[in-house]
Design a protein around this motif. Structure first.
Motif, mmCIF file in Angstrom:
data_model
loop_
_atom_site.group_PDB
_atom_site.id
_atom_site.type_symbol
_atom_site.label_atom_id
_atom_site.label_comp_id
_atom_site.label_asym_id
_atom_site.label_seq_id
_atom_site.Cartn_x
_atom_site.Cartn_y
_atom_site.Cartn_z
ATOM 1 N N ALA A 180 56.688 26.963 61.459
ATOM 2 C CA ALA A 180 56.075 27.893 62.408
ATOM 3 C C ALA A 180 54.636 27.502 62.697
ATOM 4 C CB ALA A 180 56.125 29.291 61.834
ATOM 5 N N ASN A 181 54.237 27.649 63.952
ATOM 6 C CA ASN A 181 52.869 27.334 64.359
ATOM 7 C C ASN A 181 52.033 28.576 64.611
ATOM 8 O OD1 ASN A 181 53.310 24.547 64.343
ATOM 9 N ND2 ASN A 181 54.215 24.610 66.389
ATOM 10 N N ILE A 182 52.685 29.669 64.937
ATOM 11 C CA ILE A 182 51.976 30.897 65.265
ATOM 12 C C ILE A 182 51.691 31.658 63.972
ATOM 13 C CG2 ILE A 182 52.161 33.085 66.517
ATOM 14 C CD1 ILE A 182 53.986 31.576 68.493
ATOM 15 N N LYS A 183 50.516 32.287 63.934
ATOM 16 C CA LYS A 183 50.062 32.955 62.723
ATOM 17 C C LYS A 183 51.048 34.011 62.230
ATOM 18 C CE LYS A 183 45.602 34.464 60.986
ATOM 19 N NZ LYS A 183 44.231 34.858 61.369
ATOM 20 N N SER A 184 51.588 34.812 63.145
ATOM 21 C CA SER A 184 52.520 35.864 62.747
ATOM 22 C C SER A 184 53.837 35.268 62.252
ATOM 23 C CB SER A 184 52.786 36.821 63.905
ATOM 24 O OG SER A 184 53.357 36.130 65.004
ATOM 25 N N ALA A 185 54.246 34.140 62.832
ATOM 26 C CA ALA A 185 55.479 33.484 62.400
ATOM 27 C C ALA A 185 55.303 32.855 61.018
ATOM 28 C CB ALA A 185 55.902 32.425 63.406
ATOM 29 N N ILE A 186 54.119 32.355 60.747
ATOM 30 C CA ILE A 186 53.822 31.789 59.419
ATOM 31 C C ILE A 186 53.887 32.898 58.374
ATOM 32 C CG2 ILE A 186 51.998 30.754 57.999
ATOM 33 C CD1 ILE A 186 51.099 29.264 60.568
ATOM 34 N N LYS A 187 53.291 34.043 58.701
ATOM 35 C CA LYS A 187 53.313 35.181 57.783
ATOM 36 C C LYS A 187 54.750 35.666 57.576
ATOM 37 C CE LYS A 187 51.519 39.842 57.094
ATOM 38 N NZ LYS A 187 50.668 40.913 57.619
#
Length: 86
Positions: free
Chosen positions: A2-9
């Motif tokens: 994941a590249n997006i912050k929310s997707a990483i979380k």
């Protein structure tokens, strides 16, 4: 990855949640197997004691959404039927 912050979380949360639920499912399977082994041994008293513990664990895991509520109910029903047949 994941590249997006929310997707990483979200990926991090899923990993932690999966580890917790895996151990909880293992606890449930162990409790059910304990009842099964007592039934196989033909010991109704031990099977009843193990069933009480397993019943509590199954209900708890169903409430926590670790296993489906119908699966918990079905498992309890099958075990109880086998104990009564002893």
């Amino acid at each position: 990855m994941a590249n997006i912050k929310s997707a990483i979380k979200r990926a991090r949360q899923n990993t932690k949640r999966n580890a917790l639920k895996s151990s909880q499912r293992a606890l449930t399977r162990t409790a059910v197997k304990a009842v099964g082994s007592a039934i196989a041994a033909g010991d109704k008293q031990a099977a009843s004691e193990a069933f009480k513990k397993a019943e509590k664990i199954l209900d708890t895991m169903a409430n926590k959404k670790v296993i489906h509520a119908n699966k918990a109910s079905r498992t309890k029903s099958h075990l109880n039927k086998k104990i009564k047949a002893l």
